[in-house]
Design an enzyme around this catalytic site. Structure first.
Site, mmCIF file in Angstrom:
data_model
loop_
_atom_site.group_PDB
_atom_site.id
_atom_site.type_symbol
_atom_site.label_atom_id
_atom_site.label_comp_id
_atom_site.label_asym_id
_atom_site.label_seq_id
_atom_site.Cartn_x
_atom_site.Cartn_y
_atom_site.Cartn_z
ATOM 1 N N GLY A 9 32.548 -5.414 12.370
ATOM 2 C CA GLY A 9 31.717 -4.360 11.782
ATOM 3 C C GLY A 9 30.418 -4.956 11.264
ATOM 4 O O GLY A 9 29.834 -4.489 10.273
ATOM 5 N N GLY A 12 27.043 -2.991 10.512
ATOM 6 C CA GLY A 12 27.005 -1.962 9.470
ATOM 7 C C GLY A 12 26.195 -2.389 8.250
ATOM 8 O O GLY A 12 25.581 -3.454 8.230
ATOM 9 N N GLN A 13 26.224 -1.524 7.240
ATOM 10 C CA GLN A 13 25.372 -1.746 6.057
ATOM 11 C C GLN A 13 25.719 -3.060 5.353
ATOM 12 O O GLN A 13 24.823 -3.857 5.055
ATOM 13 C CB GLN A 13 25.551 -0.575 5.077
ATOM 14 C CG GLN A 13 24.560 -0.599 3.924
ATOM 15 C CD GLN A 13 24.952 0.300 2.761
ATOM 16 O OE1 GLN A 13 26.079 0.765 2.666
ATOM 17 N NE2 GLN A 13 24.017 0.541 1.875
ATOM 18 N N ASP A 35 30.795 -6.313 16.722
ATOM 19 C CA ASP A 35 30.733 -4.870 16.484
ATOM 20 C C ASP A 35 31.023 -4.184 17.819
ATOM 21 O O ASP A 35 31.191 -4.851 18.842
ATOM 22 C CB ASP A 35 29.355 -4.479 15.923
ATOM 23 C CG ASP A 35 29.466 -3.266 14.979
ATOM 24 O OD1 ASP A 35 29.197 -3.413 13.778
ATOM 25 O OD2 ASP A 35 29.847 -2.171 15.468
ATOM 26 N N ASP A 53 35.892 -3.921 19.895
ATOM 27 C CA ASP A 53 36.392 -2.698 19.279
ATOM 28 C C ASP A 53 37.700 -3.105 18.602
ATOM 29 O O ASP A 53 38.620 -3.584 19.268
ATOM 30 C CB ASP A 53 36.627 -1.649 20.370
ATOM 31 C CG ASP A 53 37.208 -0.359 19.819
ATOM 32 O OD1 ASP A 53 37.643 -0.352 18.637
ATOM 33 O OD2 ASP A 53 37.242 0.628 20.564
ATOM 34 N N TYR A 143 39.364 9.132 4.172
ATOM 35 C CA TYR A 143 38.855 7.777 3.926
ATOM 36 C C TYR A 143 39.566 7.142 2.727
ATOM 37 O O TYR A 143 40.044 6.004 2.791
ATOM 38 C CB TYR A 143 37.348 7.873 3.669
ATOM 39 C CG TYR A 143 36.660 6.598 3.287
ATOM 40 C CD1 TYR A 143 36.518 5.551 4.202
ATOM 41 C CD2 TYR A 143 36.118 6.436 2.015
ATOM 42 C CE1 TYR A 143 35.862 4.384 3.849
ATOM 43 C CE2 TYR A 143 35.456 5.276 1.651
ATOM 44 C CZ TYR A 143 35.327 4.247 2.563
ATOM 45 O OH TYR A 143 34.672 3.097 2.207
ATOM 46 N N LYS A 147 42.119 3.936 2.439
ATOM 47 C CA LYS A 147 41.811 2.786 1.585
ATOM 48 C C LYS A 147 42.969 2.494 0.634
ATOM 49 O O LYS A 147 43.322 1.343 0.417
ATOM 50 C CB LYS A 147 40.505 3.014 0.807
ATOM 51 C CG LYS A 147 39.243 2.932 1.683
ATOM 52 C CD LYS A 147 39.048 1.532 2.270
ATOM 53 C CE LYS A 147 37.803 1.429 3.118
ATOM 54 N NZ LYS A 147 37.676 0.146 3.834
ATOM 55 N N ILE A 173 26.836 1.504 -2.261
ATOM 56 C CA ILE A 173 26.007 0.296 -2.149
ATOM 57 C C ILE A 173 24.601 0.659 -1.681
ATOM 58 O O ILE A 173 24.416 1.400 -0.714
ATOM 59 C CB ILE A 173 26.681 -0.711 -1.207
ATOM 60 C CG1 ILE A 173 28.004 -1.108 -1.853
ATOM 61 C CG2 ILE A 173 25.798 -1.939 -1.002
ATOM 62 C CD1 ILE A 173 28.808 -2.059 -1.079
#
Ligand code: SER
Length: 318
Positions: A9, A12-13, A35, A53, A143, A147, A173
Site C-alpha cells: 500500500g 497511499g497517503q 501497490d 495485490d 472499516y 480494524k 492524518i
C-alpha cells in the site's frame, strides 16, 4: 541478497511518506515499495517497486520470498467512506488482505510487522472525550469492524505464533505530500488545497464534528519509534491509542483564517458526518507514552502554518 523490508500500500497517503523515511534509515535498495498499480508512482520510483495485490496470495508469496522480506508494513486498506460504498470489498481487502500477510508470517517468512489500526474501532457507545485505551468499541462502519477484528487477529498471531506485530490507532492524518484516499477525515487535507486555490471550502462534515487528528511527520515518527522499541516494552499487541490534537471543522477554519482572514467555510454535511459523529473527539494515549515514549511534536497551529506554507509553494500561490 540481504533481508529486506516491504511496504504494502506504498502509494497511499501514509505509505508515500513512510517509504521515504524507511529508505533514509535502511537504504533505498532495502525498502521495497508495493501497490496494486502496474508502475511505481513517480515519487517512489527511485527505489525498488513490486506490483502486488494483497489478495493475490501467489504473487504476494513470490514477492516476500523472492526478495527475502522479513519486515512488512501492511498499509493497504479501503478507508471508512469508500468501504461504506462497497462493504463486501472493504471486508475482503481489509480482512483477507491482513490474513494473507499474517499467514506468510506464520509460515516463518515475515518476522516483524506493522499494521495500522484506527480511531474507527470506536463507535457511538464509546466514551467520546479522552477515549481510554481499553473501552467499549462497537464500531458501526465496515472499516471500523475490520480494524477491531484485525487488532484481535494480530494479537492472536502474536500470542499463538510469536510474530512481532505492532500497531497504533491512527487518528485522521494531515499531510501535504500525498493525497488521502476515501476517509472521513480527508476534509482536513482538502480544506488546505481549497483555501490556497480558491479561498473557500465546502465541508462535508458539520461544523461541530470534533475528531482526533495528527500531522504526517508525527504519524511517520509514531510508526518508526514503535517499531524501534524493544519488544519487551510493547505491552499491547492489539493497537495503541495515539493522539496529536483534536479540532472541529470550524476551529480548523479559524486557525486557517489567522493566516488568510478572507478564507470562508460553508457546510454541507453528508453520510460522512454520521461516521465522524460515531468516533471519539479525543484519545487517551497514556499507554503509548508509557510503553514506548510516544509524544507528538506538532500542535494545530504549527500544523496549519506548515501546511499552508507547503501547499502555497506547491501551487505557486504566495
Ligand atoms: N482517516 C481514516 C478515515 O477517515 C480513519 O482511520 O477513514
Amino acid at each position: 541478497m540481504k533481508e529486506a523490508i516491504l511496504v504494502i500500500g506504498a502509494a497511499g497517503q501514509i505509505g508515500s511518506e513512510l517509504v521515504h523515511a524507511l529508505r533514509e534509515i535502511h537504504g533505498n535498495d532495502k525498502v521495497i515499495a508495493s501497490d496494486v498499480h502496474e508502475k511505481a508512482p513517480e515519487h517512489l520510483a527511485y527505489g525498488p517497486y513490486e506490483q502486488t495485490d494483497v489478495l493475490d496470495t501467489k504473487k504476494l508469496g513470490e514477492v516476500v520470498l523472492g526478495n527475502k522480506i522479513t519486515e512488512v508494513y501492511h498499509l493497504a486498506a479501503l478507508l471508512s467512506a469508500t468501504a461504506e460504498k462497497n462493504p463486501a470489498l472493504g471486508w475482503e481487502l481489509n480482512m483477507t488482505g491482513l490474513s494473507n500477510v499474517l499467514d506468510l508470517a506464520r509460515e516463518g517468512h515475515i518476522k516483524r510487522m506493522f499494521w495500522p489500526s484506527s480511531i474507527a474501532v470506536f463507535g457511538p457507545n464509546t466514551p467520546k472525550i479522552k477515549t481510554p485505551q481499553r473501552t467499549v468499541c462497537e464500531p458501526t462502519t465496515v472499516y471500523g469492524i475490520t480494524k477491531v477484528a484485525g487488532e484481535s487477529w494480530c494479537e492472536y498471531y502474536h500470542n499463538r505464533y510469536g510474530i512481532d506485530i505492532r500497531s497504533v490507532r491512527y487518528p485522521g492524518i494531515i499531510g501535504h505530500k500525498s493525497a488521502p484516499g476515501g476517509g472521513t477525515t480527508d476534509y482536513a487535507v482538502h480544506i488546505f488545497h481549497e483555501a490556497v486555490r480558491h479561498g473557500r471550502y465546502e465541508c462535508f462534515l458539520s461544523k461541530e464534528a470534533a475528531l482526533p487528528m495528527m500531522y504526517m511527520p508525527d504519524a511517520t515518527k509514531a510508526v518508526l519509534e514503535l517499531m524501534a522499541a524493544p519488544s519487551e516494552n510493547i505491552g499491547l499487541r492489539t493497537a495503541y491509542n495515539i493522539s496529536g490534537f483534536s479540532f472541529t471543522p470550524d476551529v480548523l477554519a479559524a486557525a486557517i483564517q489567522k493566516h488568510m482572514p478572507e478564507f470562508e467555510i460553508t457546510y454541507n454535511p453528508d453520510y460522512r458526518d454520521k461516521i465522524a459523529k460515531s468516533w471519539p473527539s479525543s484519545l487517551d494515549d497514556s499507554a503509548a507514552r508509557k510503553d514506548w515514549g510516544w509524544k507528538p511534536d506538532f500542535d494545530i497551529d504549527a500544523m496549519v502554518a506548515d501546511m499552508l506554507k507547503n501547499i502555497s509553494e506547491q501551487t505557486g500561490v504566495h
